[in-house]
Design a protein around this motif. Structure first.
Motif, PDB file in Angstrom:
ATOM      1  N   LEU A  79      15.107  -4.469  11.955  1.00  0.00           N
ATOM      2  CA  LEU A  79      13.801  -3.971  11.804  1.00  0.00           C
ATOM      3  C   LEU A  79      13.499  -3.079  10.477  1.00  0.00           C
ATOM      4  O   LEU A  79      14.330  -2.006  10.345  1.00  0.00           O
ATOM      5  CB  LEU A  79      13.182  -3.403  12.825  1.00  0.00           C
ATOM      6  N   VAL A  80      12.410  -3.125   9.825  1.00  0.00           N
ATOM      7  CA  VAL A  80      11.912  -2.191   8.894  1.00  0.00           C
ATOM      8  C   VAL A  80      10.395  -2.245   9.160  1.00  0.00           C
ATOM      9  O   VAL A  80       9.822  -3.253   9.003  1.00  0.00           O
ATOM     10  CB  VAL A  80      12.132  -2.624   7.427  1.00  0.00           C
ATOM     11  N   GLU A  81       9.831  -1.123   9.637  1.00  0.00           N
ATOM     12  CA  GLU A  81       8.391  -0.842   9.494  1.00  0.00           C
ATOM     13  C   GLU A  81       7.895  -0.367   8.155  1.00  0.00           C
ATOM     14  O   GLU A  81       8.464   0.347   7.412  1.00  0.00           O
ATOM     15  CB  GLU A  81       8.193   0.464  10.346  1.00  0.00           C
ATOM     16  N   VAL A  82       7.207  -1.463   7.689  1.00  0.00           N
ATOM     17  CA  VAL A  82       6.413  -1.207   6.245  1.00  0.00           C
ATOM     18  C   VAL A  82       5.096  -0.297   6.567  1.00  0.00           C
ATOM     19  O   VAL A  82       4.299  -1.010   7.285  1.00  0.00           O
ATOM     20  CB  VAL A  82       6.163  -2.357   5.577  1.00  0.00           C
ATOM     21  N   VAL A  83       5.101   0.717   6.230  1.00  0.00           N
ATOM     22  CA  VAL A  83       3.942   1.580   6.376  1.00  0.00           C
ATOM     23  C   VAL A  83       2.753   1.645   5.224  1.00  0.00           C
ATOM     24  O   VAL A  83       3.303   1.824   4.133  1.00  0.00           O
ATOM     25  CB  VAL A  83       4.386   3.086   6.873  1.00  0.00           C
ATOM     26  N   ARG A  84       1.730   1.292   5.787  1.00  0.00           N
ATOM     27  CA  ARG A  84       0.558   1.489   4.567  1.00  0.00           C
ATOM     28  C   ARG A  84      -0.436   2.547   4.740  1.00  0.00           C
ATOM     29  O   ARG A  84      -0.891   2.594   6.217  1.00  0.00           O
ATOM     30  CB  ARG A  84      -0.004   0.204   4.078  1.00  0.00           C
ATOM     31  N   THR A  85      -0.725   3.332   3.988  1.00  0.00           N
ATOM     32  CA  THR A  85      -1.699   4.496   4.040  1.00  0.00           C
ATOM     33  C   THR A  85      -3.033   3.799   3.594  1.00  0.00           C
ATOM     34  O   THR A  85      -3.123   2.618   3.197  1.00  0.00           O
ATOM     35  CB  THR A  85      -1.531   5.731   2.908  1.00  0.00           C
ATOM     36  N   ASP A  86      -4.057   4.702   3.687  1.00  0.00           N
ATOM     37  CA  ASP A  86      -5.322   4.205   3.332  1.00  0.00           C
ATOM     38  C   ASP A  86      -5.462   3.937   1.715  1.00  0.00           C
ATOM     39  O   ASP A  86      -6.409   3.031   1.242  1.00  0.00           O
ATOM     40  CB  ASP A  86      -6.553   5.325   3.550  1.00  0.00           C
ATOM     41  N   LYS A  87      -4.498   4.541   1.034  1.00  0.00           N
ATOM     42  CA  LYS A  87      -4.602   4.119  -0.311  1.00  0.00           C
ATOM     43  C   LYS A  87      -3.630   3.216  -1.002  1.00  0.00           C
ATOM     44  O   LYS A  87      -3.620   2.709  -2.188  1.00  0.00           O
ATOM     45  CB  LYS A  87      -4.344   5.440  -1.083  1.00  0.00           C
ATOM     46  N   THR A  88      -2.623   2.991   0.020  1.00  0.00           N
ATOM     47  CA  THR A  88      -1.759   1.740  -0.536  1.00  0.00           C
ATOM     48  C   THR A  88      -2.135   0.473  -0.944  1.00  0.00           C
ATOM     49  O   THR A  88      -3.210  -0.019  -0.122  1.00  0.00           O
ATOM     50  CB  THR A  88      -0.521   1.265   0.619  1.00  0.00           C
TER      51      THR A  88
END
Ligand code: NAI
Length: 307
Positions: free
Chosen positions: A167-176
């Motif tokens: 697993l890899v969690e790909v994290v997006r912020t409000d600005k990604t």
């Protein structure tokens, strides 16, 4: 409008070079899976000794993979993978020409924030930045970067041991930006991983569910509801988990779990998390105070010195 144009021209579909900061347990693992996928890897740390340590971890682990994938020529396999990795202690040089920076240094908001603020000035305008943090917010880490870089900033949360955990969690912020997110998603697939999409919330997916569960297991023994042995058996045979919560706590390290829980106390105070999730557990705190941190120190909930 200028910002939009810049994003559209961003070279996000082809990550060929990855720069990794931190040659510890996680950084070495990320370097290995990247090199095995044929990416050009630049591994960076603060001392030559730390780099040597990272290369040692990689060497042993690649040989294990070679034993399975190319048993007739393990040495050839190892050589080919290692040829994709270069090392340096020069942070500026490490980002002078790279597509992606993946940070796996110590879990300190200040140190990470300062590193990225520095790299923002030194890296190319299209270089994507990612952090492997377990417990800190991606937006907070990116705080001192330019708005343009924040669009190129996300999280890549790998799991230990990196070569084995899918697993890899790909994290997006409000600005990604969408392009950044897609590039991060694609590169993890190229590494042979399974990516999942997460927002920038405490613990992302896995730790958000896992840490409260582990803490509640520890509170069960604080209250005398059941023994640790019985709780471990119950979760393995009743919930189908491969490890019971106390076996898993010892594997992760009690200090690491405590560190995550402590970091969440402020988030609970700010109303981002329910207070009950981070209520302290005396059984974990007492062991941490005694230096009994789990497998790595020989003792935790269980004693590993006798085996
Ligand atoms: P580690 O202690 O094994 O390695 C950290 C490395 O970073 C050390 O070699 C250190 O010399 C280096 N470093 C420190 N400051 C640096 C700087 N300014 N520039 C370059 N290198 C620097 O730590 P580990 O376990 O690999 O963790 C690294 C990161 O990965 C942390 O953010 C942690 O939260 C995260 N993480 C850890 C997991 C684990 O199970 N250990 C799982 C998932 C994420």
């Amino acid at each position: 409008a200028v910002g939009v144009q810049r994003l559209m021209s961003t070279k996000t579909d082809g990550i060929n070079t990855i720069t990794i900061f931190g040659a510890g347990l996680m950084g070495a693992g990320i370097a290995q899976v990247s090199a095995q996928a044929g990416l050009k890897v630049i591994l960076t740390d603060v001392t030559d000794k730390a780099l040597e340590n990272g290369l040692n971890i990689i060497n042993k682990s690649v040989a294990r993979v070679g034993k399975k994938q190319q048993p007739d020529d393990i040495e050839g396999f190892t050589k080919k993978v290692l040829a994709n990795i270069t090392t340096t202690t020069d942070a500026e040089q490490a980002v002078s020409s790279t597509d992606l920076v993946c940070e796996a240094i110590i879990e300190s908001i200040k140190v990470k924030r300062d590193l990225f603020a520095y790299l923002d000035k030194k890296a190319g305008a299209n270089t994507i930045f990612a952090s492997n943090t377990s417990s800190l917010g991606i937006s907070e880490i990116a705080e001192n970067c330019t708005e343009e870089r924040k669009a190129l900033f996300g999280g890549l949360h790998f799991f230990n041991p990196v070569p084995a955990m899918k697993l890899v969690e790909v994290v997006r912020t409000d600005k990604t930006s969408e392009a950044t997110y897609q590039a991060l998603f694609d590169v993890t697939k190229r590494m042979g991983k399974v990516p999942v999409a997460c927002k920038d919330t405490p613990g992302f997916i896995v730790n958000r569910l896992l840490v409260p569960y582990l803490l509640e297991a520890a509170r069960m023994i604080d209250r005398g509801d059941a023994t640790k042995e019985d709780i471990d058996i119950a979760m393995k045979l009743g919930a189908g988990y491969p490890m019971g919560p106390f076996e898993l706590l010892d594997y992760i390290g009690l200090d690491t779990t405590q560190f995550i829980a402590d970091g969440w106390v402020d988030k609970a105070k700010a109303g981002v998390l329910p207070e009950a999730l981070v209520e302290p557990t005396s059984s974990i705190v007492d062991l941490v105070n005694k230096g009994e941190l789990g497998r790595k120190s020989g003792k935790g909930f269980y004693d590993y010195t006798k085996k």
